[in-house]
Design a protein around this motif. Structure first.
Motif, PDB file in Angstrom:
ATOM      1  N   VAL A 379     -15.063 -25.991 -13.734  1.00  0.00           N
ATOM      2  CA  VAL A 379     -15.580 -27.000 -12.944  1.00  0.00           C
ATOM      3  C   VAL A 379     -14.616 -27.680 -11.925  1.00  0.00           C
ATOM      4  CG1 VAL A 379     -17.496 -28.121 -14.638  1.00  0.00           C
ATOM      5  CG2 VAL A 379     -14.692 -28.601 -14.263  1.00  0.00           C
ATOM      6  N   VAL A 380     -14.754 -28.104 -10.484  1.00  0.00           N
ATOM      7  CA  VAL A 380     -13.910 -28.844  -9.560  1.00  0.00           C
ATOM      8  C   VAL A 380     -13.590 -29.928 -10.073  1.00  0.00           C
ATOM      9  CG1 VAL A 380     -15.369 -27.952  -7.466  1.00  0.00           C
ATOM     10  CG2 VAL A 380     -15.460 -29.601  -8.840  1.00  0.00           C
ATOM     11  N   GLU A 381     -11.816 -29.807  -9.367  1.00  0.00           N
ATOM     12  CA  GLU A 381     -11.018 -31.172 -10.327  1.00  0.00           C
ATOM     13  C   GLU A 381     -12.429 -32.073 -10.207  1.00  0.00           C
ATOM     14  OE1 GLU A 381      -6.067 -32.255  -9.875  1.00  0.00           O
ATOM     15  OE2 GLU A 381      -7.146 -30.868  -8.362  1.00  0.00           O
ATOM     16  N   ALA A 382     -12.693 -32.799  -9.280  1.00  0.00           N
ATOM     17  CA  ALA A 382     -13.726 -34.057  -9.338  1.00  0.00           C
ATOM     18  C   ALA A 382     -14.435 -34.489 -10.867  1.00  0.00           C
ATOM     19  CB  ALA A 382     -13.541 -34.065  -8.073  1.00  0.00           C
ATOM     20  N   VAL A 383     -15.238 -32.700 -10.949  1.00  0.00           N
ATOM     21  CA  VAL A 383     -15.877 -33.432 -12.386  1.00  0.00           C
ATOM     22  C   VAL A 383     -14.772 -33.321 -13.118  1.00  0.00           C
ATOM     23  CG1 VAL A 383     -17.423 -31.944 -12.768  1.00  0.00           C
ATOM     24  CG2 VAL A 383     -17.462 -31.969 -10.360  1.00  0.00           C
ATOM     25  N   TYR A 384     -14.146 -32.547 -13.280  1.00  0.00           N
ATOM     26  CA  TYR A 384     -13.099 -32.475 -14.722  1.00  0.00           C
ATOM     27  C   TYR A 384     -12.601 -33.699 -14.480  1.00  0.00           C
ATOM     28  CZ  TYR A 384      -9.193 -31.919 -17.723  1.00  0.00           C
ATOM     29  OH  TYR A 384      -8.361 -31.712 -18.890  1.00  0.00           O
ATOM     30  N   ASN A 385     -12.093 -34.466 -13.869  1.00  0.00           N
ATOM     31  CA  ASN A 385     -11.320 -35.718 -13.848  1.00  0.00           C
ATOM     32  C   ASN A 385     -12.095 -36.576 -14.742  1.00  0.00           C
ATOM     33  OD1 ASN A 385      -8.876 -34.652 -13.011  1.00  0.00           O
ATOM     34  ND2 ASN A 385      -8.721 -35.438 -10.838  1.00  0.00           N
ATOM     35  N   ARG A 386     -13.465 -36.591 -13.920  1.00  0.00           N
ATOM     36  CA  ARG A 386     -14.275 -37.902 -13.752  1.00  0.00           C
ATOM     37  C   ARG A 386     -14.744 -37.043 -16.016  1.00  0.00           C
ATOM     38  NH1 ARG A 386     -19.767 -36.112 -11.558  1.00  0.00           N
ATOM     39  NH2 ARG A 386     -20.473 -34.898 -13.096  1.00  0.00           N
ATOM     40  N   ASP A 387     -15.656 -35.638 -16.035  1.00  0.00           N
ATOM     41  CA  ASP A 387     -16.017 -35.891 -17.656  1.00  0.00           C
ATOM     42  C   ASP A 387     -14.952 -35.806 -17.953  1.00  0.00           C
ATOM     43  OD1 ASP A 387     -17.981 -35.445 -15.957  1.00  0.00           O
ATOM     44  OD2 ASP A 387     -18.220 -33.112 -16.622  1.00  0.00           O
ATOM     45  N   ILE A 388     -14.000 -36.165 -18.049  1.00  0.00           N
ATOM     46  CA  ILE A 388     -12.750 -35.561 -19.469  1.00  0.00           C
ATOM     47  C   ILE A 388     -12.213 -36.982 -19.871  1.00  0.00           C
ATOM     48  CG2 ILE A 388     -10.817 -35.494 -17.929  1.00  0.00           C
ATOM     49  CD1 ILE A 388     -11.113 -33.206 -20.937  1.00  0.00           C
ATOM     50  N   LYS A 389     -12.956 -37.754 -18.680  1.00  0.00           N
ATOM     51  CA  LYS A 389     -12.626 -39.130 -19.436  1.00  0.00           C
ATOM     52  C   LYS A 389     -13.641 -39.354 -20.601  1.00  0.00           C
ATOM     53  CE  LYS A 389     -10.675 -41.178 -15.037  1.00  0.00           C
ATOM     54  NZ  LYS A 389     -10.117 -40.252 -14.739  1.00  0.00           N
ATOM     55  N   SER A 390     -14.505 -39.150 -20.466  1.00  0.00           N
ATOM     56  CA  SER A 390     -15.865 -39.431 -21.336  1.00  0.00           C
ATOM     57  C   SER A 390     -15.238 -38.672 -22.880  1.00  0.00           C
ATOM     58  CB  SER A 390     -17.412 -39.567 -20.631  1.00  0.00           C
ATOM     59  OG  SER A 390     -17.321 -37.550 -20.121  1.00  0.00           O
ATOM     60  N   LEU A 391     -15.433 -37.884 -22.550  1.00  0.00           N
ATOM     61  CA  LEU A 391     -15.231 -36.533 -23.332  1.00  0.00           C
ATOM     62  C   LEU A 391     -13.782 -37.488 -24.262  1.00  0.00           C
ATOM     63  CD1 LEU A 391     -15.639 -32.303 -23.392  1.00  0.00           C
ATOM     64  CD2 LEU A 391     -13.214 -34.263 -24.752  1.00  0.00           C
ATOM     65  N   LEU A 392     -12.929 -37.360 -23.437  1.00  0.00           N
ATOM     66  CA  LEU A 392     -11.604 -38.098 -24.690  1.00  0.00           C
ATOM     67  C   LEU A 392     -12.286 -39.457 -25.394  1.00  0.00           C
ATOM     68  CD1 LEU A 392      -8.973 -37.711 -22.542  1.00  0.00           C
ATOM     69  CD2 LEU A 392      -9.469 -36.144 -24.419  1.00  0.00           C
ATOM     70  N   LYS A 393     -12.687 -40.694 -24.783  1.00  0.00           N
ATOM     71  CA  LYS A 393     -12.925 -41.488 -25.241  1.00  0.00           C
ATOM     72  C   LYS A 393     -13.712 -41.038 -26.669  1.00  0.00           C
ATOM     73  CE  LYS A 393     -16.091 -45.476 -23.749  1.00  0.00           C
ATOM     74  NZ  LYS A 393     -16.728 -46.768 -23.392  1.00  0.00           N
ATOM     75  N   GLU A 394     -14.857 -40.258 -26.791  1.00  0.00           N
ATOM     76  CA  GLU A 394     -15.522 -39.742 -27.687  1.00  0.00           C
ATOM     77  C   GLU A 394     -14.385 -39.463 -28.909  1.00  0.00           C
ATOM     78  OE1 GLU A 394     -18.173 -37.040 -26.335  1.00  0.00           O
ATOM     79  OE2 GLU A 394     -19.504 -38.664 -24.750  1.00  0.00           O
ATOM     80  N   PHE A 395     -13.667 -38.656 -27.663  1.00  0.00           N
ATOM     81  CA  PHE A 395     -12.839 -37.429 -29.368  1.00  0.00           C
ATOM     82  C   PHE A 395     -12.065 -39.123 -30.119  1.00  0.00           C
ATOM     83  CE2 PHE A 395      -8.255 -35.971 -29.201  1.00  0.00           C
ATOM     84  CZ  PHE A 395      -8.524 -35.336 -30.156  1.00  0.00           C
ATOM     85  N   TYR A 396     -11.194 -39.871 -28.725  1.00  0.00           N
ATOM     86  CA  TYR A 396     -10.396 -40.936 -29.400  1.00  0.00           C
ATOM     87  C   TYR A 396     -11.387 -42.067 -30.564  1.00  0.00           C
ATOM     88  CZ  TYR A 396      -7.160 -39.635 -25.825  1.00  0.00           C
ATOM     89  OH  TYR A 396      -5.586 -38.647 -25.747  1.00  0.00           O
TER      90      TYR A 396
END
Length: 497
Positions: A379-396
């Protein structure tokens, strides 16, 4: 003795309340003014509020400011050229040489104009003869000559009145080069960054009705540029902060340097070279701690879909290598063996440095590369920066981590704003690079060793990735002191043996 030359106004105004426009020659701390005049010998005078004393040029508030600035810069160049070649740099001598050179230039231009007109006349006559008889050609030539003279007179009148004819040409050239400039990076990940910068600059110009002109890159332009991007952007566009604006200004300066040196653009306001580039290190450095990495990779990952597993793998890989996201996405590295050690090597996309990442830094480097056949271009960086936020939110949330918001400061010029947000919302690919740098700093690595691994050259930028809190600083100092003690003890043992 050194001297300076720039446009200036006299200290006294004339009867009309305007200030005569001059070029100022300062030698030995003493300023001397030479008045600028029209072709018929009249002294040019302007409103004081339309003149920028720092750049020595007219502001955009004056209708014919482009023509006046062109006049100022041209005369400054003539004065500077004669001053540099003269052994005697006193004002009287330099002024005399300057006036002499102006007459020479005038004579050269008149001679050249006569040659051009003669050639034009020959060409027109040849064309006319193919259509008309000799008598008709002469008559037609006289009519055309009269018409051309009338047009030239009207054009000069338009220029004198500030009608934007030449100005349009300059802006067309600016925009043409602006579109061409990013193409140098077309096959590199940073191409999108330059395209985004071009888009932002054009947006600023259109929304604020600010012309893009090489001759008007003064501090007024800088202020309007920053004010728009940080405070007044159009609806739906994110307002940037000082550090991000610093990146925009850095690219602007790089672009203008390229225009001057490669494209031979003249008439550039050199004030742009002194534009401040904000690079203030962040105080709120965040990244994944070691326990978070272990939990995320070894436990949480197994519970997710393939697409989310890839997201975690990219995150852990960047934490373990410290490479920029663009270099990971490009995946244009090589795996070589140095002795018995496997090493990941390649050239960084941003500054063409050479990164050197030993696999022994972390076993997960080789593990992740093998899993995806050495290609991590998911995935391009912009998509990564968007998707990693929601993933970490669920993880935390699942592991009850970082449920308290973090306070941090956003700076725009000299204005500071305190913002509170959760860690996952503040997370981006830069955080993974920060983890690598801070981890190895805590292990006692010198800055140069870290720079060599990353293929970076700028130690000042490296400091911006380091956490500045007391606990981290104490750990770094303690680690370094322990290493010194161990080294000392080893040497003492060697002596005794």
């Amino acid at each position: 003795m050194s001297f300076t030359i720039k446009g200036a106004l006299t200290t006294k105004k004339n009867k009309s309340g305007l200030y005569p426009l001059t070029i100022r020659y300062t030698i030995g701390g003493v300023p001397n003014n030479i008045s600028l005049k029209t072709s018929d010998g009249k002294v040019i005078a302007v409103d004081k509020n339309d003149f920028d004393t720092i750049s020595g040029l007219m502001k955009g508030t004056k209708s014919n400011y482009y023509l006046l600035n062109k006049l100022i810069l041209t005369h400054c160049e003539v004065l500077e050229s004669v001053a540099k070649t003269s052994n005697d740099k006193s004002f009287q001598t330099v002024k005399a040489l300057y006036l002499k050179r102006l007459k020479e230039i005038e004579a050269e231009e008149a001679k050249q104009e006569a040659i051009v007109k003669r050639e034009e006349t020959k060409v027109k006559a040849r064309k006319l003869h193919s259509i008309f008889s000799a008598e008709e050609a002469i008559e037609k030539k006289q009519v055309l000559t009269k018409t051309l003279s009338d047009i030239n007179r009207e054009l000069e009148q338009f220029k004198a009145e500030g009608v934007i004819i030449e100005l349009d040409e300059e802006e067309v050239e600016f925009k043409k080069l602006l579109i061409e400039f990013p193409r140098m990076y077309e096959n590199r990940p940073i191409f999108k960054q330059y395209k985004s910068w071009v888009s932002n600059l054009l947006e600023f110009s259109q929304q604020t009705n600010t012309p893009l002109l090489f001759s008007q890159l003064d501090f007024d332009f800088y202020s309007r540029y920053g004010t728009y991007l940080m405070f007044n952007r159009m609806k739906g566009k994110a307002k940037i902060v000082n550090n991000t604006f610093g990146g925009q200004v850095k690219k602007l300066k790089q672009f203008v340097n390229w225009c001057r040196r490669i494209k031979n653009v003249k008439n550039v306001n050199l004030v742009y070279e002194t534009y401040p580039v904000y690079r203030k290190p962040k105080d709120d450095i965040i990244y994944l701690e070691d326990n978070e990495i272990e939990l995320l990779y070894n436990e949480y990952r197994s519970q997710l879909t393939e697409s989310k597993k890839r997201l975690i793998d990219i995150t852990i890989f960047q934490c373990c290598t410290g490479l920029r996201y663009g270099d990971i996405y490009a995946s244009s590295w090589k795996i070589t063996e140095v002795g018995s050690e496997k090493v990941l090597t390649g050239e960084t996309e941003k500054n063409e440095g050479k990164f050197v990442i030993p696999f022994s830094l972390d076993t997960r480097i080789e593990e992740i590369l093998s899993r995806y056949s050495n290609k991590l271009d998911f995935v391009v960086e912009a998509v990564y920066n968007r998707d990693i936020k929601s993933l970490l939110k669920e993880f935390y949330k699942k592991y009850d981590l970082h449920q308290e918001p973090i306070s941090h400061i956003k700076e725009r010029f000299d204005k500071k704003e305190t913002i509170t947000d959760y860690k996952y919302n503040l997370f981006s690919s830069h955080c993974n690079r920060r983890r690598f740098i801070n981890y190895w700093k805590l292990q006692g690595c010198e800055d140069q060793t870290i720079l060599d691994m990353l293929g970076s050259k700028d130690s000042e930028v490296l400091q911006g990735y380091k956490r500045k809190d007391i606990n981290t600083t104490a750990k770094v100092i303690t680690t370094k002191v322990n290493q010194i003690r161990m080294l000392k003890e080893m040497k003492e043992v060697e002596k005794s043996i």
